[in-house]
Design a protein around this motif. Structure first.
Motif, PDB file in Angstrom:
ATOM      1  N   GLY A  53       0.815  -1.216   0.000  1.00 28.00           N
ATOM      2  CA  GLY A  53       0.000   0.000   0.000  1.00 28.00           C
ATOM      3  C   GLY A  53       0.839   1.253   0.000  1.00 28.00           C
ATOM      4  O   GLY A  53       0.540   2.226  -0.712  1.00 28.00           O
ATOM      5  N   ILE A  54       1.916   1.245   0.794  1.00 29.45           N
ATOM      6  CA  ILE A  54       2.799   2.417   0.875  1.00 29.45           C
ATOM      7  C   ILE A  54       3.468   2.693  -0.463  1.00 29.45           C
ATOM      8  O   ILE A  54       3.488   3.832  -0.949  1.00 29.45           O
ATOM      9  CB  ILE A  54       3.859   2.200   1.973  1.00 29.45           C
ATOM     10  CG1 ILE A  54       3.208   2.230   3.364  1.00 29.45           C
ATOM     11  CG2 ILE A  54       4.946   3.265   1.890  1.00 29.45           C
ATOM     12  CD1 ILE A  54       4.154   1.835   4.487  1.00 29.45           C
ATOM     13  N   ILE A  55       4.026   1.663  -1.083  1.00 30.15           N
ATOM     14  CA  ILE A  55       4.754   1.902  -2.331  1.00 30.15           C
ATOM     15  C   ILE A  55       3.801   2.185  -3.487  1.00 30.15           C
ATOM     16  O   ILE A  55       4.187   2.840  -4.462  1.00 30.15           O
ATOM     17  CB  ILE A  55       5.705   0.739  -2.668  1.00 30.15           C
ATOM     18  CG1 ILE A  55       4.952  -0.577  -2.860  1.00 30.15           C
ATOM     19  CG2 ILE A  55       6.759   0.581  -1.580  1.00 30.15           C
ATOM     20  CD1 ILE A  55       5.844  -1.765  -3.176  1.00 30.15           C
ATOM     21  N   ALA A  72      -3.310   2.116   1.757  1.00 31.17           N
ATOM     22  CA  ALA A  72      -3.272   3.082   0.656  1.00 31.17           C
ATOM     23  C   ALA A  72      -4.288   4.201   0.859  1.00 31.17           C
ATOM     24  O   ALA A  72      -3.984   5.383   0.654  1.00 31.17           O
ATOM     25  CB  ALA A  72      -3.523   2.364  -0.670  1.00 31.17           C
ATOM     26  N   ILE A  73      -5.502   3.840   1.282  1.00 28.91           N
ATOM     27  CA  ILE A  73      -6.553   4.845   1.485  1.00 28.91           C
ATOM     28  C   ILE A  73      -6.168   5.800   2.616  1.00 28.91           C
ATOM     29  O   ILE A  73      -6.319   7.023   2.494  1.00 28.91           O
ATOM     30  CB  ILE A  73      -7.903   4.158   1.790  1.00 28.91           C
ATOM     31  CG1 ILE A  73      -8.402   3.420   0.539  1.00 28.91           C
ATOM     32  CG2 ILE A  73      -8.938   5.185   2.245  1.00 28.91           C
ATOM     33  CD1 ILE A  73      -9.649   2.591   0.780  1.00 28.91           C
ATOM     34  N   LEU A 133       0.117 -10.319  -1.763  1.00 27.81           N
ATOM     35  CA  LEU A 133      -1.319 -10.275  -1.463  1.00 27.81           C
ATOM     36  C   LEU A 133      -1.960 -11.597  -1.874  1.00 27.81           C
ATOM     37  O   LEU A 133      -2.512 -11.731  -2.967  1.00 27.81           O
ATOM     38  CB  LEU A 133      -1.969  -9.094  -2.187  1.00 27.81           C
ATOM     39  CG  LEU A 133      -1.293  -7.727  -1.950  1.00 27.81           C
ATOM     40  CD1 LEU A 133      -1.945  -6.651  -2.792  1.00 27.81           C
ATOM     41  CD2 LEU A 133      -1.330  -7.363  -0.476  1.00 27.81           C
ATOM     42  N   THR A 134      -1.889 -12.563  -0.983  1.00 24.07           N
ATOM     43  CA  THR A 134      -2.289 -13.921  -1.328  1.00 24.07           C
ATOM     44  C   THR A 134      -3.661 -14.318  -0.787  1.00 24.07           C
ATOM     45  O   THR A 134      -4.142 -15.409  -1.091  1.00 24.07           O
ATOM     46  CB  THR A 134      -1.248 -14.918  -0.795  1.00 24.07           C
ATOM     47  OG1 THR A 134      -1.091 -14.710   0.623  1.00 24.07           O
ATOM     48  CG2 THR A 134       0.095 -14.707  -1.478  1.00 24.07           C
ATOM     49  N   ASP A 135      -4.287 -13.458   0.019  1.00 24.92           N
ATOM     50  CA  ASP A 135      -5.604 -13.781   0.558  1.00 24.92           C
ATOM     51  C   ASP A 135      -6.371 -12.486   0.845  1.00 24.92           C
ATOM     52  O   ASP A 135      -5.834 -11.379   0.686  1.00 24.92           O
ATOM     53  CB  ASP A 135      -5.493 -14.636   1.829  1.00 24.92           C
ATOM     54  CG  ASP A 135      -4.573 -14.010   2.865  1.00 24.92           C
ATOM     55  OD1 ASP A 135      -4.410 -12.773   2.864  1.00 24.92           O
ATOM     56  OD2 ASP A 135      -4.024 -14.756   3.698  1.00 24.92           O
ATOM     57  N   ILE A 136      -7.628 -12.625   1.259  1.00 23.44           N
ATOM     58  CA  ILE A 136      -8.497 -11.467   1.488  1.00 23.44           C
ATOM     59  C   ILE A 136      -7.974 -10.541   2.584  1.00 23.44           C
ATOM     60  O   ILE A 136      -7.932  -9.312   2.389  1.00 23.44           O
ATOM     61  CB  ILE A 136      -9.942 -11.929   1.814  1.00 23.44           C
ATOM     62  CG1 ILE A 136     -10.537 -12.713   0.639  1.00 23.44           C
ATOM     63  CG2 ILE A 136     -10.822 -10.720   2.131  1.00 23.44           C
ATOM     64  CD1 ILE A 136     -10.618 -11.923  -0.645  1.00 23.44           C
ATOM     65  N   PRO A 137      -7.546 -11.062   3.757  1.00 22.85           N
ATOM     66  CA  PRO A 137      -7.048 -10.147   4.805  1.00 22.85           C
ATOM     67  C   PRO A 137      -5.860  -9.296   4.348  1.00 22.85           C
ATOM     68  O   PRO A 137      -5.795  -8.110   4.660  1.00 22.85           O
ATOM     69  CB  PRO A 137      -6.646 -11.100   5.936  1.00 22.85           C
ATOM     70  CG  PRO A 137      -7.519 -12.293   5.747  1.00 22.85           C
ATOM     71  CD  PRO A 137      -7.640 -12.449   4.261  1.00 22.85           C
ATOM     72  N   SER A 138      -4.915  -9.896   3.612  1.00 22.92           N
ATOM     73  CA  SER A 138      -3.756  -9.121   3.163  1.00 22.92           C
ATOM     74  C   SER A 138      -4.170  -8.041   2.171  1.00 22.92           C
ATOM     75  O   SER A 138      -3.624  -6.930   2.181  1.00 22.92           O
ATOM     76  CB  SER A 138      -2.707 -10.047   2.535  1.00 22.92           C
ATOM     77  OG  SER A 138      -3.220 -10.704   1.396  1.00 22.92           O
ATOM     78  N   ILE A 139      -5.142  -8.340   1.311  1.00 25.03           N
ATOM     79  CA  ILE A 139      -5.643  -7.334   0.370  1.00 25.03           C
ATOM     80  C   ILE A 139      -6.318  -6.195   1.125  1.00 25.03           C
ATOM     81  O   ILE A 139      -6.134  -5.013   0.792  1.00 25.03           O
ATOM     82  CB  ILE A 139      -6.621  -7.974  -0.635  1.00 25.03           C
ATOM     83  CG1 ILE A 139      -5.886  -8.977  -1.537  1.00 25.03           C
ATOM     84  CG2 ILE A 139      -7.304  -6.906  -1.488  1.00 25.03           C
ATOM     85  CD1 ILE A 139      -6.795  -9.763  -2.446  1.00 25.03           C
ATOM     86  N   ILE A 140      -7.079  -6.528   2.164  1.00 26.89           N
ATOM     87  CA  ILE A 140      -7.753  -5.496   2.969  1.00 26.89           C
ATOM     88  C   ILE A 140      -6.729  -4.599   3.652  1.00 26.89           C
ATOM     89  O   ILE A 140      -6.869  -3.368   3.677  1.00 26.89           O
ATOM     90  CB  ILE A 140      -8.681  -6.150   4.016  1.00 26.89           C
ATOM     91  CG1 ILE A 140      -9.850  -6.844   3.317  1.00 26.89           C
ATOM     92  CG2 ILE A 140      -9.185  -5.116   5.021  1.00 26.89           C
ATOM     93  CD1 ILE A 140     -10.737  -7.640   4.248  1.00 26.89           C
TER      94      ILE A 140
END
Length: 383
Positions: free
Chosen positions: A125-127, A351-352, A338-345
Motif C-alpha cells: 500500500g505504501i509503495i 493506501a486509502i 497479497l495472497t488472501d483477502i485479509p492481506s488485500i484489505i
C-alpha cells in the motif's frame, strides 16, 4: 547554481532519519526523498532529483542508496555523497546485525512470518501511493512520457525484471522526438559514465574472500531496484556456496522487508549468517562500494551537461521509464504478497489512509500492520 539552503549536517541528519524510519523498499524511499527534499524542504531542485533518479536507474546497484549518494553530491560533492550514503545505510545495517545475532542465538525467527504477513501487505500500500505520486509529479500531462511509463510497467510486470535496454531506448526516443539531433552540427556532449569495480581486499580468511568477491559482483552487476538483487543472491548464497539453506534465505528476504532503509541491506544479515560479524561488514561494504563509485564518477558529467536540451530530453525519457519499471515492480510484489483477502484489505486500507490523511507517518502504519499480522496469525492458529 544557487548556494544550498541547508547545511551538510542537515542532510546527514535527514538521511539518518530516513535510514531509521524509511520503510517500504526502494519505491517508497525514492518517493520519500522527492516528497521531503524537493516538495517540502525545497533543498533539491526537481531537475536535479530527476537527474539523480535517471543516473541511479542506469547504473548497477541499489536504486535508493544511489539516489541518496547523488543527492549528497549535488551541493556538497564527494564529501556530501560519502556522508549521505553512510548516514542512509548505517541505521538499517545496525538493525540487521542485531536481528542476525538474535536469529543465530535463538534458533530462527518464527515470529517474523507473523509480523511480515501484516507488514508486507502494508508495504504494498505504501509503495503504491509513493509510485502514484512520483508518476504524477514527474510525468505530468506528457502523453509520450505516459506511453513510455505504461510500456515499462507492463513489460516489468510480465517479465518480472527491469530491462535496462528499454530504459535506455526510452531516453533515445524522447530525445529524437523532442530535440531531433542535427548530426551536421557539432556532436552532442558525450556522457560516458566510467564503470569501475572495486573488490575489497580481505586477507587471512578464505570464506571472507569468497564473501567479498560474491557481494562485489552483486553490487557491480545487478541493475534495478534493491529487490532485483534477490534472485542473484539466491543463486549464490543458497545454490553455489550453500552458506544459507532455503528457509534461512526466505527469512533474510523477510528481514529486508520489515527493516527500514535500503532492501539491499539484507546482505548484512546474509553475511552475518555466513561468516559472523566480519562477514556482515565485508558483505555490506562489498555491495555498496561499487554503487558508490558508479554514482560519484559519472556525477560530474550529469551536473555539467544535465541542462543541455538533448540531455534533458534523454533524462526525461529515462525517468518516465524508471518510474514505469518501479510501478511494474509494485504489481509483481503485490502478486506475490497479497495472497488472501485479509492481506488485500490491509493493503487497500493502508493506501486509502495514506492518500486521505497525508500527515500520518509510515512507521505508525507499519507498526499497526505488524500488530494486525500477529493478531491474525494467533486467531488462525487457534481455529
Amino acid at each position: 547554481m544557487l548556494p544550498p539552503s541547508y547545511t551538510l549536517q542537515h542532510l546527514v541528519i535527514y538521511f539518518l532519519k530516513l535510514g531509521t524510519w524509511g520503510f517500504g523498499g526502494p519505491v517508497a524511499l525514492v518517493g520519500y526523498m522527492h516528497r521531503d527534499l524537493v516538495e517540502n524542504k525545497k533543498w533539491i531542485a526537481d531537475d536535479d532529483y530527476k537527474e539523480g533518479l535517471a543516473l541511479a536507474q542506469l547504473a548497477p546497484g541499489p536504486l535508493a542508496a544511489q539516489l541518496a549518494i547523488y543527492t549528497g553530491y549535488i551541493h556538497y560533492r564527494i564529501l556530501g555523497a560519502t556522508l549521505a550514503g553512510i548516514a542512509f545505510v548505517i541505521p538499517s545495517f545496525l538493525m540487521v546485525l542485531g536481528i542476525g545475532y538474535a536469529y543465530v542465538h535463538l534458533g530462527g525467527l518464527p515470529w517474523m512470518q507473523a509480523i511480515f504477513y501484516g507488514v508486507g501487505a502494508a508495504v504494498i500500500g505504501i509503495i503504491t501511493i509513493s509510485s502514484y505520486k512520483l508518476a504524477v509529479k514527474s510525468i505530468g500531462k506528457d502523453y509520450l512520457l505516459w506511453g513510455i511509463f505504461i510500456v515499462l510497467a507492463v513489460t516489468t510486470f510480465i517479465t518480472e525484471e527491469e530491462n535496462i535496454w528499454l530504459i535506455l531506448a526510452a531516453g533515445v526516443v524522447v530525445w529524437f522526438v523532442k530535440v531531433p539531433p542535427a548530426f551536421s552540427r557539432s556532436s552532442l556532449p558525450a556522457i560516458a559514465p566510467v564503470l569501475a569495480q572495486a573488490a575489497p581486499v580481505v586477507s587471512g580468511n578464505a570464506k571472507l574472500l569468497q564473501v567479498a568477491w560474491f557481494f562485489t559482483k552483486a553490487g557491480a552487476f545487478v541493475f534495478g531496484s534493491g529487490l532485483a538483487i534477490v534472485p542473484f543472491l539466491y543463486g549464490g548464497v543458497v545454490k553455489e556456496y550453500q552458506w544459507l539453506n532455503e528457509q534461512q534465505f526466505v527469512d533474510a528476504v523477510a528481514v529486508a522487508m520489515i527493516t527500514p532503509g535500503p532492501v539491499v541491506i539484507t546482505v548484512g544479515f546474509i553475511g552475518y549468517l555466513a561468516a559472523g560479524f566480519p562477514g556482515a561488514c565485508v558483505a555490506a561494504l562489498a555491495t555498496f562500494l561499487p554503487c558508490y563509485l558508479f554514482t560519484i564518477l559519472p556525477a560530474p558529467y550529469f551536473k555539467k551537461y544535465g541542462k543541455h536540451p538533448a540531455i534533458k530530453a534523454i533524462v526525461d525519457g529515462i525517468t518516465a521509464a524508471a518510474i514505469g519499471a518501479i510501478a511494474g515492480a509494485v504489481l509483481v510484489l503485490g502478486k506475490r504478497t497479497l495472497t488472501d483477502i485479509p492481506s488485500i484489505i490491509i493493503m487497500v486500507t493502508t493506501a486509502i489512509v495514506l492518500f486521505k490523511f497525508k500527515k500520518i507517518q509510515e512507521p505508525l502504519v507499519i507498526a499497526v500492520a505488524a500488530g494486525v499480522g500477529v493478531l491474525l496469525r494467533i486467531i488462525l492458529l487457534s481455529i
